[in-house]
Design a protein around this motif. Structure first.
Motif, PDB file in Angstrom:
ATOM      1  N   LEU A  96      30.883  42.242  25.499  1.00  0.00           N
ATOM      2  CA  LEU A  96      31.937  43.138  25.823  1.00  0.00           C
ATOM      3  C   LEU A  96      34.038  42.141  25.127  1.00  0.00           C
ATOM      4  O   LEU A  96      34.582  42.843  25.594  1.00  0.00           O
ATOM      5  CB  LEU A  96      31.937  42.575  27.607  1.00  0.00           C
ATOM      6  CG  LEU A  96      31.537  43.418  28.344  1.00  0.00           C
ATOM      7  CD1 LEU A  96      31.778  43.078  29.797  1.00  0.00           C
ATOM      8  CD2 LEU A  96      31.563  45.289  28.389  1.00  0.00           C
ATOM      9  N   SER A  99      34.705  43.333  21.737  1.00  0.00           N
ATOM     10  CA  SER A  99      34.738  45.238  22.240  1.00  0.00           C
ATOM     11  C   SER A  99      36.293  44.866  22.371  1.00  0.00           C
ATOM     12  O   SER A  99      37.106  46.044  22.522  1.00  0.00           O
ATOM     13  CB  SER A  99      33.783  45.986  23.089  1.00  0.00           C
ATOM     14  OG  SER A  99      34.017  45.404  23.817  1.00  0.00           O
ATOM     15  N   VAL A 101      36.897  44.338  25.618  1.00  0.00           N
ATOM     16  CA  VAL A 101      36.883  45.002  27.015  1.00  0.00           C
ATOM     17  C   VAL A 101      37.402  43.934  27.786  1.00  0.00           C
ATOM     18  O   VAL A 101      38.913  44.348  29.058  1.00  0.00           O
ATOM     19  CB  VAL A 101      35.824  45.892  26.953  1.00  0.00           C
ATOM     20  CG1 VAL A 101      35.755  46.187  28.908  1.00  0.00           C
ATOM     21  CG2 VAL A 101      35.429  46.684  26.189  1.00  0.00           C
ATOM     22  N   TYR A 121      38.016  42.992  35.384  1.00  0.00           N
ATOM     23  CA  TYR A 121      36.812  43.528  35.468  1.00  0.00           C
ATOM     24  C   TYR A 121      36.118  43.699  36.191  1.00  0.00           C
ATOM     25  O   TYR A 121      35.466  45.236  35.896  1.00  0.00           O
ATOM     26  CB  TYR A 121      36.641  42.998  33.709  1.00  0.00           C
ATOM     27  CG  TYR A 121      35.554  43.690  33.208  1.00  0.00           C
ATOM     28  CD1 TYR A 121      35.778  45.245  32.715  1.00  0.00           C
ATOM     29  CD2 TYR A 121      33.941  43.186  33.594  1.00  0.00           C
ATOM     30  CE1 TYR A 121      34.390  45.454  31.867  1.00  0.00           C
ATOM     31  CE2 TYR A 121      32.762  43.595  33.316  1.00  0.00           C
ATOM     32  CZ  TYR A 121      33.165  45.237  32.009  1.00  0.00           C
ATOM     33  OH  TYR A 121      32.094  45.717  31.453  1.00  0.00           O
TER      34      TYR A 121
END
Length: 147
Positions: A96, A99, A101, A121
């Motif tokens: 995560l 990437s 995120v 998140y």
């Protein structure tokens, strides 16, 4: 605290939660509490209402048999702490981060992530899960599957 309370602690937490809640309703912004130490001496404490509210929340959780851990909102978490908070494996959490995120930064060769970012998140993930559950429920009603 990371351990689960025993039955005696659960009962004491429930009683203490009720007592503190009543105290909070009866007083203003600053609450004076007298505490008797292990040495038998009485200590007078002046606590802000927000501290009492936090103690009530901790006691309520303990009274339900839950363990409690407190993290400052501005806290920096390790990747393992953040993964634990999200109930996922550390390698999954690292994916995560890689990437993009979840925002993070590096200190040396270690990655750090803010508690607030992980909380954001988690709330986003929970919201998506509830939305998917609502869609499935509506589809169930539409198709009269009876689940």
């Amino acid at each position: 605290m990371s351990s689960i309370p025993c039955p005696k602690e659960i009962a004491l937490a429930k009683t203490s939660c009720r007592e503190l809640s009543a105290l909070l309703k009866a007083n203003g912004e600053l609450i004076n509490i007298q505490v008797i130490g292990v040495d038998g001496e009485t200590h007078c404490l002046k606590l802000p209402t927000i501290a009492i509210q936090l103690m009530i929340e901790v006691l309520a959780q303990l009274g339900q048999g839950n363990g409690v851990r407190i993290n400052p909102i501005q806290a920096e978490l390790t990747t393992q702490q953040a993964a634990d908070m999200l109930n996922m494996a550390r390698p999954t959490f690292i994916k995560l981060l890689d990437s993009g995120v979840i925002a993070h930064y590096r200190t040396g060769n270690r990655r750090k992530v803010s508690f607030a970012e992980v909380t954001r998140y988690k709330q986003e993930l929970d919201s998506k899960r509830l939305s998917a559950l609502d869609e499935l429920s509506a589809l169930d009603q539409e198709l009269s599957l009876g689940f």
